[in-house]
Design a protein around this motif. Structure first.
Motif, PDB file in Angstrom:
ATOM      1  N   GLY A   1      11.009  -9.193   0.189  1.00 28.02           N
ATOM      2  CA  GLY A   1      10.750  -7.894   0.422  1.00 28.02           C
ATOM      3  C   GLY A   1       9.861  -8.010   1.690  1.00 28.02           C
ATOM      4  N   ILE A   2       9.169  -8.982   2.245  1.00 31.66           N
ATOM      5  CA  ILE A   2       8.303  -9.084   3.400  1.00 31.66           C
ATOM      6  C   ILE A   2       9.601  -9.461   4.570  1.00 31.66           C
ATOM      7  CG2 ILE A   2       7.255 -10.732   5.058  1.00 31.66           C
ATOM      8  CD1 ILE A   2       5.447 -11.064   2.387  1.00 31.66           C
ATOM      9  N   TYR A   3      10.758 -10.151   4.058  1.00 35.07           N
ATOM     10  CA  TYR A   3      11.757 -10.378   5.137  1.00 35.07           C
ATOM     11  C   TYR A   3      12.383  -9.023   5.509  1.00 35.07           C
ATOM     12  CZ  TYR A   3      16.346 -11.860   7.089  1.00 35.07           C
ATOM     13  OH  TYR A   3      17.286 -12.095   7.910  1.00 35.07           O
ATOM     14  N   HIS A   4      12.770  -8.307   4.333  1.00 30.64           N
ATOM     15  CA  HIS A   4      13.472  -6.842   4.561  1.00 30.64           C
ATOM     16  C   HIS A   4      12.241  -5.655   4.723  1.00 30.64           C
ATOM     17  CE1 HIS A   4      17.453  -8.265   3.573  1.00 30.64           C
ATOM     18  NE2 HIS A   4      16.915  -8.802   2.600  1.00 30.64           N
ATOM     19  N   GLU A   5      11.029  -5.949   5.200  1.00 34.00           N
ATOM     20  CA  GLU A   5      10.077  -5.132   5.598  1.00 34.00           C
ATOM     21  C   GLU A   5       9.901  -3.958   4.212  1.00 34.00           C
ATOM     22  OE1 GLU A   5      11.167  -3.238   9.208  1.00 34.00           O
ATOM     23  OE2 GLU A   5      11.133  -4.893  10.249  1.00 34.00           O
ATOM     24  N   ALA A   6       9.840  -4.728   3.232  1.00 43.36           N
ATOM     25  CA  ALA A   6       9.242  -3.606   2.082  1.00 43.36           C
ATOM     26  C   ALA A   6       8.656  -4.684   1.223  1.00 43.36           C
ATOM     27  CB  ALA A   6      10.470  -3.192   1.534  1.00 43.36           C
ATOM     28  N   PRO A   7       7.417  -5.174   1.517  1.00 44.24           N
ATOM     29  CA  PRO A   7       6.809  -6.096   0.682  1.00 44.24           C
ATOM     30  C   PRO A   7       6.456  -5.529  -0.813  1.00 44.24           C
ATOM     31  CG  PRO A   7       5.279  -5.341   2.457  1.00 44.24           C
ATOM     32  CD  PRO A   7       6.677  -5.099   2.687  1.00 44.24           C
ATOM     33  N   GLY A   8       6.138  -4.278  -0.861  1.00 39.86           N
ATOM     34  CA  GLY A   8       5.811  -3.447  -1.935  1.00 39.86           C
ATOM     35  C   GLY A   8       6.941  -3.653  -3.099  1.00 39.86           C
TER      36      GLY A   8
ATOM     37  N   GLY B   1       9.511  -5.705  -3.056  1.00 38.81           N
ATOM     38  CA  GLY B   1       9.858  -7.046  -3.592  1.00 38.81           C
ATOM     39  C   GLY B   1       8.593  -7.730  -4.398  1.00 38.81           C
ATOM     40  N   LEU B   2       7.431  -7.158  -4.379  1.00 39.69           N
ATOM     41  CA  LEU B   2       6.206  -7.578  -5.180  1.00 39.69           C
ATOM     42  C   LEU B   2       6.623  -7.005  -6.638  1.00 39.69           C
ATOM     43  CD1 LEU B   2       3.695  -9.197  -5.769  1.00 39.69           C
ATOM     44  CD2 LEU B   2       2.438  -7.107  -5.002  1.00 39.69           C
ATOM     45  N   GLY B   3       6.734  -5.447  -6.612  1.00 39.91           N
ATOM     46  CA  GLY B   3       7.088  -5.046  -7.891  1.00 39.91           C
ATOM     47  C   GLY B   3       8.442  -5.551  -8.655  1.00 39.91           C
ATOM     48  N   MET B   4       9.312  -5.613  -7.957  1.00 36.16           N
ATOM     49  CA  MET B   4      10.901  -6.589  -8.417  1.00 36.16           C
ATOM     50  C   MET B   4      10.224  -7.877  -8.895  1.00 36.16           C
ATOM     51  SD  MET B   4      14.287  -7.045  -6.701  1.00 36.16           S
ATOM     52  CE  MET B   4      15.597  -6.272  -7.407  1.00 36.16           C
ATOM     53  N   GLY B   5       9.561  -8.710  -8.122  1.00 36.55           N
ATOM     54  CA  GLY B   5       9.121  -9.862  -8.804  1.00 36.55           C
ATOM     55  C   GLY B   5       8.180 -10.027 -10.010  1.00 36.55           C
ATOM     56  N   ILE B   6       7.556  -8.954  -9.939  1.00 35.56           N
ATOM     57  CA  ILE B   6       6.443  -8.784 -11.236  1.00 35.56           C
ATOM     58  C   ILE B   6       7.405  -8.388 -12.239  1.00 35.56           C
ATOM     59  CG2 ILE B   6       4.647  -7.552 -12.220  1.00 35.56           C
ATOM     60  CD1 ILE B   6       3.106  -7.897  -9.329  1.00 35.56           C
ATOM     61  N   GLY B   7       8.191  -7.651 -12.086  1.00 40.25           N
ATOM     62  CA  GLY B   7       9.283  -6.971 -13.054  1.00 40.25           C
ATOM     63  C   GLY B   7      10.168  -8.072 -13.733  1.00 40.25           C
ATOM     64  N   MET B   8      10.614  -9.007 -12.928  1.00 43.29           N
ATOM     65  CA  MET B   8      11.338  -9.978 -13.431  1.00 43.29           C
ATOM     66  C   MET B   8      10.360 -11.069 -13.975  1.00 43.29           C
ATOM     67  SD  MET B   8      14.576 -10.198 -10.834  1.00 43.29           S
ATOM     68  CE  MET B   8      15.394 -11.228 -11.838  1.00 43.29           C
TER      69      MET B   8
END
Length: 87
Positions: A43-50, A52-59
């Protein structure tokens, strides 16, 4: 398909950490934490950390279930081998 592979890998990693090193909490927390950090990094790499964090927590929720089962199985196998070797 990828999600099933991640769950199998998480199960095996937590089983091996628990059985080889004897660390219950390491086996339980390392795979979900790795998934959260991986997707946060994406998410940070693609400039969307929120996102990425949401997807990571969901998985990580489902990965946590798989790592919990692997950890409990690792503890059970270790205790079973220990009692068998003792007798």
């Amino acid at each position: 398909m990828t999600f099933n592979i991640l769950m199998m890998v998480s199960f095996v990693i937590s089983l091996m950490i628990t059985y080889i090193f004897g660390r219950f909490l390491w086996g339980f927390f390392i795979p979900p934490l790795a998934i959260i950090l991986f997707f946060l990094g994406l998410g940070i790499y693609h400039e969307a950390p929120g996102a990425g964090l949401g997807m990571g927590i969901g998985m990580a929720y489902y990965i946590g279930l798989a790592s919990g089962v692997g950890t409990l199985l690792g503890v059970a196998i270790k205790k079973w081998f220990w009692t068998r070797r003792k007798n």
